[in-house]
Design a protein around this motif. Structure first.
Motif, PDB file in Angstrom:
ATOM      1  N   GLN A   1      71.492 -16.646 -55.468  1.00  0.00           N
ATOM      2  CA  GLN A   1      71.733 -17.232 -54.120  1.00  0.00           C
ATOM      3  C   GLN A   1      72.055 -15.971 -52.950  1.00  0.00           C
ATOM      4  OE1 GLN A   1      74.589 -17.102 -52.412  1.00  0.00           O
ATOM      5  NE2 GLN A   1      74.308 -18.642 -50.595  1.00  0.00           N
ATOM      6  N   PHE A   2      72.606 -14.954 -53.427  1.00  0.00           N
ATOM      7  CA  PHE A   2      72.951 -13.825 -52.636  1.00  0.00           C
ATOM      8  C   PHE A   2      72.006 -13.195 -52.253  1.00  0.00           C
ATOM      9  CE2 PHE A   2      74.489  -9.666 -51.475  1.00  0.00           C
ATOM     10  CZ  PHE A   2      75.789  -9.947 -50.984  1.00  0.00           C
ATOM     11  N   ILE A   3      70.763 -12.930 -53.215  1.00  0.00           N
ATOM     12  CA  ILE A   3      69.617 -12.134 -52.837  1.00  0.00           C
ATOM     13  C   ILE A   3      68.591 -12.992 -52.061  1.00  0.00           C
ATOM     14  CG2 ILE A   3      67.820 -11.089 -53.827  1.00  0.00           C
ATOM     15  CD1 ILE A   3      70.214  -9.663 -54.347  1.00  0.00           C
ATOM     16  N   THR A   4      68.635 -14.060 -52.533  1.00  0.00           N
ATOM     17  CA  THR A   4      67.437 -15.109 -51.641  1.00  0.00           C
ATOM     18  C   THR A   4      67.897 -15.208 -49.934  1.00  0.00           C
ATOM     19  OG1 THR A   4      68.128 -16.956 -52.657  1.00  0.00           O
ATOM     20  CG2 THR A   4      66.339 -15.812 -53.519  1.00  0.00           C
ATOM     21  N   ALA A   5      69.272 -15.616 -50.155  1.00  0.00           N
ATOM     22  CA  ALA A   5      70.002 -16.072 -48.661  1.00  0.00           C
ATOM     23  C   ALA A   5      69.968 -14.735 -47.755  1.00  0.00           C
ATOM     24  CB  ALA A   5      71.142 -16.757 -49.152  1.00  0.00           C
TER      25      ALA A   5
ATOM     26  N   CYS B   1      78.421  -7.954 -45.869  1.00  0.00           N
ATOM     27  CA  CYS B   1      79.802  -8.547 -45.798  1.00  0.00           C
ATOM     28  C   CYS B   1      79.246 -10.089 -45.256  1.00  0.00           C
ATOM     29  CB  CYS B   1      80.369  -7.901 -44.714  1.00  0.00           C
ATOM     30  SG  CYS B   1      82.009  -8.478 -44.858  1.00  0.00           S
ATOM     31  N   HIS B   2      78.233 -10.224 -44.377  1.00  0.00           N
ATOM     32  CA  HIS B   2      77.740 -11.602 -43.788  1.00  0.00           C
ATOM     33  C   HIS B   2      77.377 -12.362 -45.048  1.00  0.00           C
ATOM     34  CE1 HIS B   2      75.713 -13.728 -40.475  1.00  0.00           C
ATOM     35  NE2 HIS B   2      75.854 -14.576 -41.491  1.00  0.00           N
ATOM     36  N   GLN B   3      76.425 -11.767 -45.829  1.00  0.00           N
ATOM     37  CA  GLN B   3      76.046 -12.701 -47.079  1.00  0.00           C
ATOM     38  C   GLN B   3      76.977 -13.039 -47.993  1.00  0.00           C
ATOM     39  OE1 GLN B   3      73.324 -14.452 -47.380  1.00  0.00           O
ATOM     40  NE2 GLN B   3      74.288 -15.130 -49.449  1.00  0.00           N
ATOM     41  N   GLY B   4      77.908 -12.120 -48.284  1.00  0.00           N
ATOM     42  CA  GLY B   4      79.159 -12.262 -48.961  1.00  0.00           C
ATOM     43  C   GLY B   4      80.034 -13.530 -48.684  1.00  0.00           C
ATOM     44  N   LEU B   5      80.140 -13.805 -47.374  1.00  0.00           N
ATOM     45  CA  LEU B   5      80.570 -14.857 -46.615  1.00  0.00           C
ATOM     46  C   LEU B   5      79.878 -16.182 -46.830  1.00  0.00           C
ATOM     47  CD1 LEU B   5      82.965 -15.966 -44.694  1.00  0.00           C
ATOM     48  CD2 LEU B   5      81.608 -15.339 -42.577  1.00  0.00           C
ATOM     49  N   ASN B   6      78.553 -16.111 -46.806  1.00  0.00           N
ATOM     50  CA  ASN B   6      77.884 -17.143 -47.127  1.00  0.00           C
ATOM     51  C   ASN B   6      77.888 -17.790 -48.562  1.00  0.00           C
ATOM     52  OD1 ASN B   6      76.615 -17.183 -44.255  1.00  0.00           O
ATOM     53  ND2 ASN B   6      74.924 -16.034 -45.038  1.00  0.00           N
ATOM     54  N   THR B   7      78.047 -16.755 -49.340  1.00  0.00           N
ATOM     55  CA  THR B   7      78.143 -17.081 -50.891  1.00  0.00           C
ATOM     56  C   THR B   7      79.603 -17.599 -50.988  1.00  0.00           C
ATOM     57  OG1 THR B   7      76.791 -15.317 -51.558  1.00  0.00           O
ATOM     58  CG2 THR B   7      78.117 -16.108 -53.369  1.00  0.00           C
TER      59      THR B   7
ATOM     60  N   ILE C   1      67.780 -12.615 -47.048  1.00  0.00           N
ATOM     61  CA  ILE C   1      66.725 -12.627 -46.279  1.00  0.00           C
ATOM     62  C   ILE C   1      66.772 -13.447 -44.927  1.00  0.00           C
ATOM     63  CG2 ILE C   1      63.972 -12.744 -46.221  1.00  0.00           C
ATOM     64  CD1 ILE C   1      64.272 -12.424 -49.067  1.00  0.00           C
ATOM     65  N   GLY C   2      67.756 -14.342 -45.148  1.00  0.00           N
ATOM     66  CA  GLY C   2      68.072 -15.476 -44.022  1.00  0.00           C
ATOM     67  C   GLY C   2      68.856 -14.890 -42.949  1.00  0.00           C
ATOM     68  N   SER C   3      70.023 -15.615 -42.720  1.00  0.00           N
ATOM     69  CA  SER C   3      70.776 -15.253 -41.676  1.00  0.00           C
ATOM     70  C   SER C   3      71.391 -13.670 -41.375  1.00  0.00           C
ATOM     71  CB  SER C   3      72.214 -16.208 -41.713  1.00  0.00           C
ATOM     72  OG  SER C   3      72.650 -16.343 -42.806  1.00  0.00           O
ATOM     73  N   PRO C   4      71.831 -12.958 -42.597  1.00  0.00           N
ATOM     74  CA  PRO C   4      72.243 -11.858 -42.368  1.00  0.00           C
ATOM     75  C   PRO C   4      71.095 -10.768 -41.632  1.00  0.00           C
ATOM     76  CG  PRO C   4      73.077 -12.721 -44.315  1.00  0.00           C
ATOM     77  CD  PRO C   4      71.750 -13.507 -43.977  1.00  0.00           C
TER      78      PRO C   4
END
Length: 231
Positions: A96-100, A184-190, A102-105
């Motif tokens: 999820q971290f890798i694929t997401a 850091c942004h993607q860590g927040l999404n996770t 590519i999105g918002s961050p």
């Protein structure tokens, strides 16, 4: 429609900065932010910390609430469904971290930290600049909250401003490395997807902001010591 709309929204800040760079005929406004990504080779520990920070905060919140309430169970993972995967949930998180990512961050951070924070803080100062960006960042997410059924409350605003402040601090400490902000942004999404430690309620907010203050004081000390930027 949700996926398409969310994807367009996620890349809107990147497109906006690109359009601005064309309107003022200064390509460096858009391209200069990507050059700093090369710094990450020398900032691997900071990159790992950035990716894990929101997750660490969620785990700390879960432990403190569990210790303070002896009748409650320790819940680190968000739901029983996710807990049923056992240690395999770590692999799911990684995917999820890798694929997401590519999105918002990837689409957002050039606008929020790369352009907005960089320009606003030079006019208002570090603390007010981060507060303005944090509130704008939360406001910009409100349509998504409504679609997903997430309550739009004052507490959620404080939560977003707190996490935005953390991203700002790590970004500035890395000498404006956008990849650090993105991680850091993607860590927040996770964190929001998998972890139970809620930072939108009062106990969680107090813990989050205590961590924000500590992080700010520690990194501010090292920033001023190394004279990496001027407030």
């Amino acid at each position: 429609p949700l996926i398409v709309g969310q994807s367009i929204g996620a890349f809107a800040p990147l497109f906006c900065v690109y359009i601005i760079s064309r309107l003022i005929k200064n390509k460096q406004v858009f391209t200069s932010f990507f050059g700093s990504i090369e710094q990450t080779k020398k900032q691997v520990p900071l990159a790992i910390l950035s990716a894990m920070f929101a997750i660490i905060v969620a785990i700390i919140v879960s432990f403190i609430i569990w210790i303070s309430d002896k009748d409650s169970a320790l819940n680190i993972i968000k739901s029983n469904y996710l807990q049923s995967y056992g240690v395999a949930v770590i692999a799911i998180m990684f995917i999820q971290f890798i694929t997401a990512f590519i999105g918002s961050p990837l689409g957002e951070e050039i606008g929020w930290r790369g352009f907005a924070l960089t320009n606003i803080r030079h006019r208002t100062g570090r603390l007010l600049g981060s507060s303005i960006v944090g509130v704008l960042w939360w406001t910009w997410h409100i349509p998504l909250f409504i679609v997903l059924g997430v309550p739009v409350t004052f507490n959620s605003c404080l939560e977003f401003v707190g996490y935005s402040f953390i991203i700002d601090t790590l970004f500035l400490y890395s000498q404006n490395n956008l990849l650090i902000a993105m991680l850091c942004h993607q860590g927040l999404n996770t964190k929001f997807t998998f972890f139970a430690g809620r930072t939108s309620n009062v106990p969680g907010l107090l813990i989050l902001w205590a961590i924000c203050i500590i992080l700010f004081l520690v990194f501010e000390y090292y920033l001023k010591k190394s004279i990496r930027y001027k407030v």
